[in-house]
Design a protein around this motif. Sequence first.
Motif, PDB file in Angstrom:
ATOM      1  N   LEU A   1       0.831  -1.211   0.000  1.00 25.18           N
ATOM      2  CA  LEU A   1       0.000   0.000   0.000  1.00 25.18           C
ATOM      3  C   LEU A   1       0.861   1.255   0.000  1.00 25.18           C
ATOM      4  N   GLU A   2       1.920   1.262   0.812  1.00 22.07           N
ATOM      5  CA  GLU A   2       2.772   2.446   0.898  1.00 22.07           C
ATOM      6  C   GLU A   2       3.591   2.622  -0.369  1.00 22.07           C
ATOM      7  N   TYR A   3       4.127   1.529  -0.905  1.00 20.49           N
ATOM      8  CA  TYR A   3       4.973   1.615  -2.094  1.00 20.49           C
ATOM      9  C   TYR A   3       4.179   2.111  -3.304  1.00 20.49           C
ATOM     10  N   SER A   4       2.928   1.654  -3.421  1.00 24.89           N
ATOM     11  CA  SER A   4       2.113   1.971  -4.598  1.00 24.89           C
ATOM     12  C   SER A   4       1.304   3.251  -4.439  1.00 24.89           C
ATOM     13  N   ASP A   5       1.391   3.907  -3.262  1.00 24.84           N
ATOM     14  CA  ASP A   5       0.609   5.122  -2.975  1.00 24.84           C
ATOM     15  C   ASP A   5      -0.883   4.847  -2.774  1.00 24.84           C
ATOM     16  N   MET A   6      -1.267   3.571  -2.738  1.00 25.70           N
ATOM     17  CA  MET A   6      -2.670   3.263  -2.430  1.00 25.70           C
ATOM     18  C   MET A   6      -2.971   3.544  -0.966  1.00 25.70           C
ATOM     19  N   ILE A   7      -1.935   3.806  -0.166  1.00 25.82           N
ATOM     20  CA  ILE A   7      -2.140   4.123   1.247  1.00 25.82           C
ATOM     21  C   ILE A   7      -2.949   5.412   1.401  1.00 25.82           C
TER      22      ILE A   7
ATOM     23  N   ALA B   1     -15.100   6.730  24.467  1.00 20.96           N
ATOM     24  CA  ALA B   1     -13.769   6.122  24.388  1.00 20.96           C
ATOM     25  C   ALA B   1     -13.000   6.768  23.241  1.00 20.96           C
ATOM     26  N   TYR B   2     -11.674   6.717  23.353  1.00 21.07           N
ATOM     27  CA  TYR B   2     -10.807   7.296  22.328  1.00 21.07           C
ATOM     28  C   TYR B   2     -10.564   6.280  21.209  1.00 21.07           C
ATOM     29  N   ILE B   3     -10.255   6.803  20.023  1.00 24.17           N
ATOM     30  CA  ILE B   3      -9.858   5.952  18.905  1.00 24.17           C
ATOM     31  C   ILE B   3      -8.492   6.416  18.402  1.00 24.17           C
ATOM     32  N   ASN B   4      -7.546   5.484  18.311  1.00 20.11           N
ATOM     33  CA  ASN B   4      -6.207   5.774  17.800  1.00 20.11           C
ATOM     34  C   ASN B   4      -6.090   5.232  16.381  1.00 20.11           C
ATOM     35  N   VAL B   5      -5.544   6.056  15.466  1.00 20.09           N
ATOM     36  CA  VAL B   5      -5.388   5.656  14.059  1.00 20.09           C
ATOM     37  C   VAL B   5      -3.954   5.940  13.627  1.00 20.09           C
ATOM     38  N   ASN B   6      -3.315   4.956  12.985  1.00 20.56           N
ATOM     39  CA  ASN B   6      -1.949   5.131  12.493  1.00 20.56           C
ATOM     40  C   ASN B   6      -1.943   5.963  11.218  1.00 20.56           C
ATOM     41  N   ILE B   7      -0.968   6.861  11.111  1.00 24.01           N
ATOM     42  CA  ILE B   7      -0.807   7.727   9.941  1.00 24.01           C
ATOM     43  C   ILE B   7       0.505   7.365   9.253  1.00 24.01           C
ATOM     44  N   ALA B   8       0.447   7.003   7.942  1.00 23.73           N
ATOM     45  CA  ALA B   8       1.640   6.629   7.179  1.00 23.73           C
ATOM     46  C   ALA B   8       2.374   7.865   6.684  1.00 23.73           C
ATOM     47  N   ALA B   9       3.613   7.654   6.206  1.00 19.78           N
ATOM     48  CA  ALA B   9       4.453   8.773   5.767  1.00 19.78           C
ATOM     49  C   ALA B   9       3.782   9.584   4.661  1.00 19.78           C
ATOM     50  N   GLN B  10       3.185   8.883   3.651  1.00 21.27           N
ATOM     51  CA  GLN B  10       2.567   9.612   2.546  1.00 21.27           C
ATOM     52  C   GLN B  10       1.369  10.432   2.998  1.00 21.27           C
ATOM     53  N   GLN B  11       0.674   9.990   4.058  1.00 25.75           N
ATOM     54  CA  GLN B  11      -0.510  10.716   4.514  1.00 25.75           C
ATOM     55  C   GLN B  11      -0.155  12.054   5.152  1.00 25.75           C
TER      56      GLN B  11
END
Length: 707
Positions: free
Chosen positions: A508-514, A539-549
């Motif tokens: 996903l990250e390599y192809s920019d589909m992230i 309740a809280y929600i935690n979401v990971n953010i990738a470099a491209q985002q």
Amino acid sequence: MKKEYFDFDSWRERIGLKELPAHALCDMFLVDHKKGQVMLSFNLAKLFGKDAALAPSQISVELMADRCTPESRDIFLQDLARLREGRTAKTDSHLNMRLEGKYANLLVIMLSVAGNEMALGMCHVNFDLMHEHDMELEQAITKLEEAQCINQLILEGSTDYIYQLDLIRNECTFSPKAMDVLPLESPTFGNAMDRLLGFIVPEDRRVFLESFTPFLTGKSRYHTAEYRVNTKQGKVIWISCHGKGIHDSAGRPLMIAGSLMDVTSQKEAEERIRSMLYYDMMTGLKNRHCFDKELTEYLQEDPGAEGSVLCIDIHNFKVFNEIFGHNFGNKILKEFARILSLYISDNLGIYRMDGDEFLIHLRESQPEAILDKLAPFQMYLNQPRVLEGHTIYIRANVGVAIYPTHGATSEELLKNAETAMLMHAKSDCQQTVFFRSETSDILSKRYLLENELRNDIAAGMRNFRLVYQPVVEIEEGGKPFWHGAEALLRYRNEALPDVTQKDLIETLEYSDMIIPVGRWVLDTAIRECARWHKMGHPAYINVNIAAQQVSDDGLVLHIQDCCKKCGLDPKWLVCELTETSLINNLEIANQFCVDLMNIGAGVALDDFGTGYSSFNYLRRLPISQIKVDRDYVQHLNTDPYNQIILRCLFDLGQTLGLQLCVEGVETENTMDLLRQMGIRLMQGFLFDRPLEVDVFRKELLNHHAPA
């Protein structure tokens, strides 16, 4: 009177051709992307105007494309699209086009001009441009033999340097115009052959003699050659010589007459075109065509040669383009080319391919020797550098193919070096990857995965889902309750049963589909969190953010809109960033964090302590939470060093007003130690593994925060 061809001369300065001589514009065309029109120069207007529906000076792009064979038509339109979209600054293609009722092969070179609004093209067709001139010359020589008076008129009136060489008398006569240029004292002179060779540049005398020999030996009535001569003014010019002679019955040469034409400007234009064909205009390095030519010749000259081809690209280069624009990206390419030339100077060639891809041809064929060769370059590259006021880190991905082991042709070696370079998406910790036969199989699997992912995204995120791992909070003296959850992406596809989580994220990250997947994750997680709140369980929600985002323009506004639609206060969202998300450009990451906190969302620094610059990020970034990597809690009860580190981090967080959350908690012992240190937020298998959404909702009832 209306011109029937486009006046390129008036456009020279606008399209950057101010210095190009007028005759070099004869075979050019200009494409207006917006109007979809092609403006033709004089020569091309004559060719395309034979059966064009519009005025010869202008035809539509579609009409010009229709002149091509189907395959060439696709290539021509694709080249125009790449120029229009700024994906390349130059294209060159061999196209089959219908000219004067027949198909001819053309070399078509196009450049992006006027800020990508237009494309400037040049056509090279193998027409014999001297044919008409030769016919006129033959007629002139015939008349020359019939009447001396006509000969004199031609000598005096010709714009070229007309000559007549009498081989019996060894005497030569030139037209008056030659006296202004050639080092002659009179138009007629004896000892002719010696004098002629005398003003030819020494290196080109062999060219003259070899081309003149067939006439001298009676094998040909013609003489044609191109060579350089010294002028009366001390300059060197290029001459194109065309002549026709007569022999006696025994085949001995008697006389030859013809013309010398100054083709210096044409040669200079050809040299510029050659530079465009074999050199990259931006960096000054040789290009792909030159690589193919030189490596092929090198391998043919020495079939037993050993060496290597290195394919190098700039890691996440498109991020720089997206953040700072293409002009800044071009400056990075020039800087990268300078570093390559400076630190890998002892080589057989450095070449620039399209985009950010470069090639190096080395004599070295042993892996250790190749790595030693690259060491100074990679050491220098690891340093931060300031470009136009921006501090950036440039990292290189290197793929190596060694010959003859990995290929015997330039095509094979390039393909295998590129394949090895692409393996960086599988093993980002390495800077140099050597080609292996199994590499192609791995890439084939990734290609299949990438296609499946694209199809599933297009089908509305088919086969994707989120699971939720609890983040617990422990009140002093109380039991753990669910503070919130981390949303984790999962993918299941029956066609690819062996796909790992690592394969998924890397592809996903390599192809920019992230980018689209990342937005879907945020949307889904925010909606689910809003549902918990409506159920009466804040309740809280935690979401990971990738470099491209981080460089996804408008992402923060998208998050704000999504929260508003779902009725969720953004304060319940925590975006987790890793060092990978931050390392490309700290300025952009800083602004991203500021924007998130401005809308009320939290920012967590994930995997804290695993990177080189974790403490630097604490100092420079506005964050609200530290998530300590699981490495610091392994064997915590027997590792006093990690205990000290965690106590210091807790105190630091208290001082800076940051929450501390520890990942990887798997035992009661570890939980008790952390609680004694004052740490309240934890995550790990002790509390629960990632849960499917329905299971999480049910369990939330039993683990919600106390009233």
